[in-house]
Design a protein around this motif. Structure first.
Motif, PDB file in Angstrom:
ATOM      1  N   LEU A 147     -66.057  52.678  66.567  1.00  0.00           N
ATOM      2  CA  LEU A 147     -67.423  52.244  66.257  1.00  0.00           C
ATOM      3  C   LEU A 147     -67.564  50.748  66.526  1.00  0.00           C
ATOM      4  O   LEU A 147     -66.871  49.943  65.910  1.00  0.00           O
ATOM      5  N   ASP A 148     -68.443  50.396  67.445  1.00  0.00           N
ATOM      6  CA  ASP A 148     -68.632  48.987  67.794  1.00  0.00           C
ATOM      7  C   ASP A 148     -69.875  48.439  67.103  1.00  0.00           C
ATOM      8  O   ASP A 148     -70.988  48.692  67.539  1.00  0.00           O
ATOM      9  N   GLU A 149     -69.686  47.713  66.048  1.00  0.00           N
ATOM     10  CA  GLU A 149     -70.785  47.150  65.254  1.00  0.00           C
ATOM     11  C   GLU A 149     -71.933  48.144  65.112  1.00  0.00           C
ATOM     12  O   GLU A 149     -73.060  47.852  65.489  1.00  0.00           O
ATOM     13  N   PRO A 150     -71.648  49.321  64.574  1.00  0.00           N
ATOM     14  CA  PRO A 150     -72.672  50.368  64.572  1.00  0.00           C
ATOM     15  C   PRO A 150     -73.844  50.040  63.654  1.00  0.00           C
ATOM     16  O   PRO A 150     -74.897  50.638  63.770  1.00  0.00           O
TER      17      PRO A 150
ATOM     18  N   LYS B 129     -63.075  41.741  70.174  1.00  0.00           N
ATOM     19  CA  LYS B 129     -63.131  43.011  69.442  1.00  0.00           C
ATOM     20  C   LYS B 129     -63.614  44.138  70.353  1.00  0.00           C
ATOM     21  O   LYS B 129     -62.965  45.191  70.472  1.00  0.00           O
ATOM     22  N   THR B 130     -64.757  43.890  71.010  1.00  0.00           N
ATOM     23  CA  THR B 130     -65.306  44.924  71.884  1.00  0.00           C
ATOM     24  C   THR B 130     -64.341  45.245  73.017  1.00  0.00           C
ATOM     25  O   THR B 130     -64.122  46.417  73.341  1.00  0.00           O
ATOM     26  N   SER B 131     -63.750  44.207  73.591  1.00  0.00           N
ATOM     27  CA  SER B 131     -62.806  44.447  74.685  1.00  0.00           C
ATOM     28  C   SER B 131     -61.661  45.341  74.227  1.00  0.00           C
ATOM     29  O   SER B 131     -61.257  46.257  74.944  1.00  0.00           O
TER      30      SER B 131
HETATM   31 MG    MG Z   1     -68.686  42.977  70.749  1.00  0.00          MG
END
Ligand code: MG
Ligand code: ATP
Lengths: 289, 365
Positions: free
Chosen positions: B160-163, B45-47
């Motif tokens: 938004l990354d796991e905000p 996901k982050t990538s």
């Molecule tokens: Mg991540």
């Protein structure tokens, strides 16, 4: 009747005093007292045999401020120290970033490489630089080999500067590393995300946040460089006078030796240091806001 | 919500050494939608998000933002802004300076900066805290600063990354609702990364479920929950009962399967399956009915014994044993308020479970 808390506080105070006494004694005997003596001497005069004569005068200060020999030494030392500090910073910052950004298992070995020279005596290392820079030294041998011919590398102000940068660089790198290692590089991504290019991100984010390391490193490099006399003697060939060389000569080798004049120079050097460092702190913390 | 495409990922692959973090991902995110990337830890996901933002470049494939092929465009030139999981607020700047940073970088006039910073802080309800430093704020407030700092730039897309990952449960719930209503108000496309399925269901217009670098299913929360297209999605989103078997035929709209011990189940399949296909039958615990036995078994009914009963307030969660090898979870809503013991199931009681075929899925890999 004292409450339990007051009794406790009383006992704590006694304990604290006992703990602090050795340190305080040390500071008074070996730091404050010599400073006071130097300060007092700087207002005394000298006899033909080099003894201190207790006769108050401002002559020493007047001499320092009016004779070009002394004034030049101040300027030369200040300029050399600034140059050394700036060059150490310019070399040290990327180096510290490189170490802080390398894989975890490499950081300690790399830091050790910076520290290894300390395992050898400083004088020995400076003599090693003589061997490197000498007329028949390593570099000139190589230059001759490739047909460039020998260059006068030793016994000039350039050699002094090289020696100073070499000797002081670790004192710049270590505090810088500590600051940069703590810096969260996600902030650089955040800055880029908000439209900052690399230079803007560095100037606005990384530089102010690593400023404590820059200040610490600069102070650590600047102070010893201002008073040094060994490097300019061994690599610079004692051709021009730096502050440290003059003070050392006045205290030990002049004929007659002149402690009061040497003391006046030392006091002025301390004042110069204090003023410069205060200005520096002011400038750098303002940037940090 | 228009139908134009805000972000498109075309056959995107990202490798880190031997690790394939993102594996041939194709994705279209629509303008103005709240889109979630949902998946377990390490699924990429982050990538994916970092490639959209420009912090990483795809190993292959392309990323298109509003019709513009991004190529090697650096992050500071992309029309997106990111809210980082750690917030990444600048600790040496005040809240106002943090929020103003993006506008200053884009050389916005001073008075406009002041106005827009104020506007953004109002939007996230932080007015009055302009002069504070990030470390003088609570986690929730820091979260809002991070939001304001991104939104003030009026980005076309907000990543938004796991905000909400660092917030406690209660604050997290509040911020979910707030974030959603904010998104509706500003109308910006949100790409929201989370590994919390409930969060994704609550907030999203559409969800992409990822696993091991691949996108398994894209759909609305209802589609993802009610019609998962594979065992992984059914398992990852919510709770479900799985029963393995082989297809033995069709019955009207339903596909019929049989377990090794001869139990038969009916459910919906996404496509016709030939007899003998190995399949997984899936029915969610809240969709199973539990009856007191009264002679004959109803259609799709199985006789069993209540094994455990867990009263959790809104629901009662019951496990029912069908035979030596099978246990079915059943959740019953407590629609009546009573202290009468007899109103609740008791362990050891005989019971009949009914699995309505319209509520059950037949999944094939
Ligand atoms: Mg991540
Ligand atoms: N810079 C990197 N170098 C090497 N491997 C990486 C790097 N970044 C990510 N990976 C690997 O790529 C895979 C996907 O990582 P990613 O961070 O995208 O997962 P994620 O879905 O965001 O997980 P999480 O929910 O834990 O944040 C993981 O196996 C991870 O170890």
């Amino acid at each position: 009747m004292a409450t339990l808390q007051q009794q406790q506080q009383g006992r704590d105070r006694i304990r604290l005093a006992l703990l602090l006494t050795p340190g305080l004694l040390w500071l008074v005997l070996f730091f404050a007292l010599p400073l006071v003596i130097i300060f007092v001497y700087s207002f005394m005069t000298n006899d033909a045999l080099g003894r201190v004569v207790y006769q108050p005068t401002l002559d020493n200060y007047i001499t320092v401020f009016t004779q070009s020999l002394y004034i030049n030494a101040y300027w030369r030392s200040i300029w050399t120290s600034v140059l050394t500090t700036v060059i150490c910073l310019l070399i040290g910052y990327p180096l510290a970033v490189f170490i802080a950004r390398s894989p975890q298992q490499w950081r300690m070995p790399l830091l050790m490489l910076i520290l290894i020279p300390f395992w050898t005596n400083f004088l020995v290392r400076i003599y090693a630089w003589q061997i490197i820079l000498a007329n028949n030294g390593i570099i000139n041998g190589f230059l001759e080999l490739i047909g460039v011919g020998r260059l006068p590398l030793l016994n000039n102000e350039g050699a002094t500067l090289i020696g100073l940068i070499y000797g002081e660089l670790p004192f710049m790198v270590l505090p810088l590393y500590a600051a940069i290692d703590r810096f969260d590089f996600t902030l650089m991504e955040a800055a880029a995300d908000l439209g900052a290019n690399k230079i803007q991100a560095f100037l606005r984010i990384m530089l102010p946040m690593t400023m404590p390391g820059i200040v610490a490193g600069s102070v650590l490099v600047f102070i010893p460089t201002l008073g040094q006399f060994v490097v300019s003697e061994l690599l610079g060939g004692a051709k021009v006078d730096y502050l440290g060389n003059l003070i050392q000569r006045l205290f030990l080798r002049a004929n007659p030796i002149n402690w009061p004049l040497g003391s006046a120079m030392a006091v002025l050097m301390m004042i110069v240091l204090l003023v410069l460092i205060m200005l520096y702190f002011r400038a750098t913390t303002e940037e940090e806001r | 919500m228009s139908d134009s495409i805000a972000i498109e990922l075309r056959d995107v692959v990202k490798r880190f050494g031997d690790v394939v973090a993102v594996d041939h991902v194709n994705l279209q995110i629509r303008d103005g939608e709240f889109f979630s990337l949902l998946g377990p830890s390490g699924c990429g996901k982050t990538s994916s998000l970092r490639m959209i933002a420009g912090f990483e470049l795809p190993t292959s494939g392309s990323i298109i933002i509003h019709g513009r092929e991004m190529g090697i465009t650096p992050p500071h030139q992309r029309p997106v802004n990111t809210v980082f999981q750690s917030y990444a607020l600048f600790p040496h700047m005040t809240v106002a300076q943090n929020v103003a940073f993006g506008l200053e970088m884009r050389k916005t006039p001073k008075n406009e900066i002041a106005r827009r910073v104020q506007e953004a802080l109002d939007l996230v309800r932080l007015s009055g805290l302009e002069e504070r430093r990030p470390r003088q704020l609570s986690g929730g407030q820091q979260q809002r600063v991070a939001l304001a700092r991104a939104l003030v730039n009026h980005p076309e897309v907000l990543l938004l990354d796991e905000p909400l990952g660092a917030l406690d449960q209660k604050l997290r719930k509040e911020m979910q609702l707030e974030l959603k209503s904010l998104q509706v108000r500003v109308g910006i496309t949100f790409v929201f990364v989370t590994h919390d399925q409930e969060e994704a269901l609550t907030m999203s217009d559409r969800i992409a479920v990822m696993n091991k670098g691949k996108i398994l299913q894209v759909g609305t929360p209802t589609e993802i929950y009610e019609r998962p297209n594979c065992r992984f999605v059914a398992d990852f989103i919510g709770e479900t009962n799985f029963i393995d078997g082989v297809v033995i035929g069709r019955d009207g709209n339903y596909t019929v399967l049989e377990t090794p011990e001869g139990l038969r189940f009916r459910g919906l399949a996404a496509r016709p399956l030939s007899d003998g296909t190995s399949v997984t039958y899936s029915i969610r615990p809240e969709k199973v009915r539990l009856l007191t036995p009264d002679g004959a078994l109803p259609p799709d009914g199985l006789a069993g014994t209540v094994m455990s009963v867990n009263y959790i307030g809104s629901d009662t969660r019951i496990t029912v044993r069908i035979n030596d090898r099978r246990i079915i979870d059943v959740w019953e809503q407590n629609t009546r308020s009573t202290l009468d013991r007899n109103e609740y199931w008791q362990p050891g009681e005989a019971a009949v479970i009914v699995c309505p075929p319209d509520n059950a899925l037949v999944l094939s890999e």
